[in-house]
Design an enzyme around this catalytic site. Sequence first.
Site, PDB file in Angstrom:
ATOM      1  N   ARG A 126       0.865  -1.180   0.000  1.00  0.00           N
ATOM      2  CA  ARG A 126       0.000   0.000   0.000  1.00  0.00           C
ATOM      3  C   ARG A 126       0.901   1.230   0.000  1.00  0.00           C
ATOM      4  NH1 ARG A 126       2.391   2.049   3.671  1.00  0.00           N
ATOM      5  NH2 ARG A 126       0.826   3.669   3.684  1.00  0.00           N
ATOM      6  N   GLY A 127       0.275   2.407  -0.123  1.00  0.00           N
ATOM      7  CA  GLY A 127       1.064   3.636  -0.248  1.00  0.00           C
ATOM      8  C   GLY A 127       1.150   3.977  -1.727  1.00  0.00           C
ATOM      9  N   ALA A 128       0.945   5.260  -2.026  1.00  0.00           N
ATOM     10  CA  ALA A 128       0.800   5.683  -3.428  1.00  0.00           C
ATOM     11  C   ALA A 128       1.961   5.234  -4.319  1.00  0.00           C
ATOM     12  CB  ALA A 128       0.657   7.202  -3.461  1.00  0.00           C
ATOM     13  N   ARG A 138      -7.324  -0.095  -6.963  1.00  0.00           N
ATOM     14  CA  ARG A 138      -7.568   0.965  -5.977  1.00  0.00           C
ATOM     15  C   ARG A 138      -7.712   2.285  -6.752  1.00  0.00           C
ATOM     16  NH1 ARG A 138      -4.163   1.206  -0.651  1.00  0.00           N
ATOM     17  NH2 ARG A 138      -6.083   2.233   0.035  1.00  0.00           N
ATOM     18  N   GLN A 171      -1.928   2.466   9.878  1.00  0.00           N
ATOM     19  CA  GLN A 171      -0.649   2.568   9.159  1.00  0.00           C
ATOM     20  C   GLN A 171       0.372   3.368   9.961  1.00  0.00           C
ATOM     21  OE1 GLN A 171      -3.638   2.915   7.759  1.00  0.00           O
ATOM     22  NE2 GLN A 171      -3.645   2.450   5.581  1.00  0.00           N
ATOM     23  N   ASP A 180      -1.998  11.075  -1.899  1.00  0.00           N
ATOM     24  CA  ASP A 180      -2.346  10.020  -2.850  1.00  0.00           C
ATOM     25  C   ASP A 180      -2.707  10.587  -4.207  1.00  0.00           C
ATOM     26  OD1 ASP A 180      -2.945   8.857  -0.021  1.00  0.00           O
ATOM     27  OD2 ASP A 180      -2.659   7.155  -1.379  1.00  0.00           O
ATOM     28  N   ASN A 194      -5.536  12.520   0.730  1.00  0.00           N
ATOM     29  CA  ASN A 194      -4.610  11.706   1.528  1.00  0.00           C
ATOM     30  C   ASN A 194      -5.437  10.896   2.520  1.00  0.00           C
ATOM     31  OD1 ASN A 194      -1.835  10.978   2.073  1.00  0.00           O
ATOM     32  ND2 ASN A 194      -2.046  12.009   4.037  1.00  0.00           N
ATOM     33  N   LYS A 195      -4.760  10.064   3.281  1.00  0.00           N
ATOM     34  CA  LYS A 195      -5.441   9.153   4.213  1.00  0.00           C
ATOM     35  C   LYS A 195      -6.498   9.873   5.047  1.00  0.00           C
ATOM     36  CE  LYS A 195      -5.077   5.624   4.433  1.00  0.00           C
ATOM     37  NZ  LYS A 195      -6.042   4.770   3.696  1.00  0.00           N
TER      38      LYS A 195
HETATM   39  O1  MRU Z   1      -4.468   3.312   2.080  1.00  0.00           O
HETATM   40  P1  MRU Z   1      -2.982   3.510   1.993  1.00  0.00           P
HETATM   41  O2  MRU Z   1      -2.236   2.999   3.161  1.00  0.00           O
HETATM   42  O3  MRU Z   1      -2.422   3.017   0.674  1.00  0.00           O
HETATM   43  O4  MRU Z   1      -2.851   5.070   1.973  1.00  0.00           O
HETATM   44  C1  MRU Z   1      -1.611   5.707   1.987  1.00  0.00           C
HETATM   45  C2  MRU Z   1      -1.716   7.109   2.386  1.00  0.00           C
HETATM   46  O5  MRU Z   1      -2.756   7.712   2.353  1.00  0.00           O
HETATM   47  C3  MRU Z   1      -0.476   7.792   2.818  1.00  0.00           C
HETATM   48  O6  MRU Z   1      -0.793   8.699   3.804  1.00  0.00           O
HETATM   49  C4  MRU Z   1       0.122   8.553   1.780  1.00  0.00           C
HETATM   50  O7  MRU Z   1       0.539   9.795   2.043  1.00  0.00           O
HETATM   51  C5  MRU Z   1       0.193   8.196   0.440  1.00  0.00           C
HETATM   52  S1  MRU Z   1       1.531   7.133   0.260  1.00  0.00           S
HETATM   53  C6  MRU Z   1       2.827   8.173   0.352  1.00  0.00           C
END
Ligand code: MRU
Length: 348
Positions: free
Chosen positions: A34-36, A75, A188, A229, A239-240
């Site tokens: 996971r993570g962009a 995703r 996370q 993201d 973002n998250k």
């Molecule tokens: O759902 P995830 O864990 O894939 O989401 C990741 C995020 O939102 C991170 O905060 C993020 O900044 C992107 S990855 C650098």
Amino acid sequence: MQVIDQRRLPHRFVIEDLKTVNDVCTAIRDMHVRGAGLIGVTAAYGMYLAAREAAGQNDFDEFIRIAAGKISDTRPTAVNLAWAVEQMTNAMKKGRDTEEKTKIALQTANEILEHDIACCRKIGENGLKIIKKISLRKKRGVVNILTHCNAGWLAFGDYGTATAPIYEAFDKGIKLHVWVDETRPLNQGSRLTAWELREHGVPYSVIADNTGGYLMQTGQVDMVITGADRVTRTGDVANKIGTYLKALAAHDNNIPFYVALPSSTIDWKIRDGLSEIPVEKRGGEEVNYMEGLCDGEIKRILVSPAESNAVNYAFDITPAKFVTGFITERGICRANEKNLLELFPEFV
Ligand code: MRU
């Protein structure tokens, strides 16, 4: 391809083999990775695996086209995923036969990974300047940085985005301490960011998601750095989930709120975050259950009344007006179209 199965961290370090396009789709959708940035890189190698699988099929190009669709659909929010699949598809089209296309696929995936790592390194160097300034202003006292979710090396090819300036500053001897938002529902922050920081020796404290506002009001936060993201060309940030609330609190308390991102996270085609960024909705079980170590075993426990309805938006949108600046591979800029385009004039 081998990946770290992040669902098992911080208590187990498990390496998983991904052999087929379907393995890659499951790993991205179910968040083994996971993570962009990382889902972009995984998608790129997924396209290489697709090319290898396609060698045994009647119609190579059709197999690749279907694989690209499947991977892109895993995703919706992080634009790096679609970006990587597009880069791969365009590059592979240049091959004259299946063998050449497969070779190009591997080369391009390697380039995407290298590019991702190089961007994170630059983000670290650029973000260091901001931390240094705060440290000098505090007469080299401890700089307190709040971060949300995990935008560390686990979320990219290496270094990470939000954590890159933190590692850079720490390695240069700047005194700092990181407030790590736990980041419910999947934690996370407390599972991954805390693990990364601990491995690196960076001082940190895990906090419940609702704590940040009080810390800011009481002068215990010098800056916030998060990842992203997807960012619109006008500077709105997906973002998250929970990022927006931190940005509001930072704004109310005059605390700088920075977003660190590689340019592959900018979606130059869209202008308005709230109406144009697709926000992923995940299963309610992620909210109703929590997982952790109990008597040496990983256990999943129910934390809500049985059969509770739960709503699980995975991301939120922070309007550009609440973002102090972007830390990118090309430098730091304000969160608006004009300043973003000054750094990336090829998208005018
Ligand atoms: O759902 P995830 O864990 O894939 O989401 C990741 C995020 O939102 C991170 O905060 C993020 O900044 C992107 S990855 C650098």
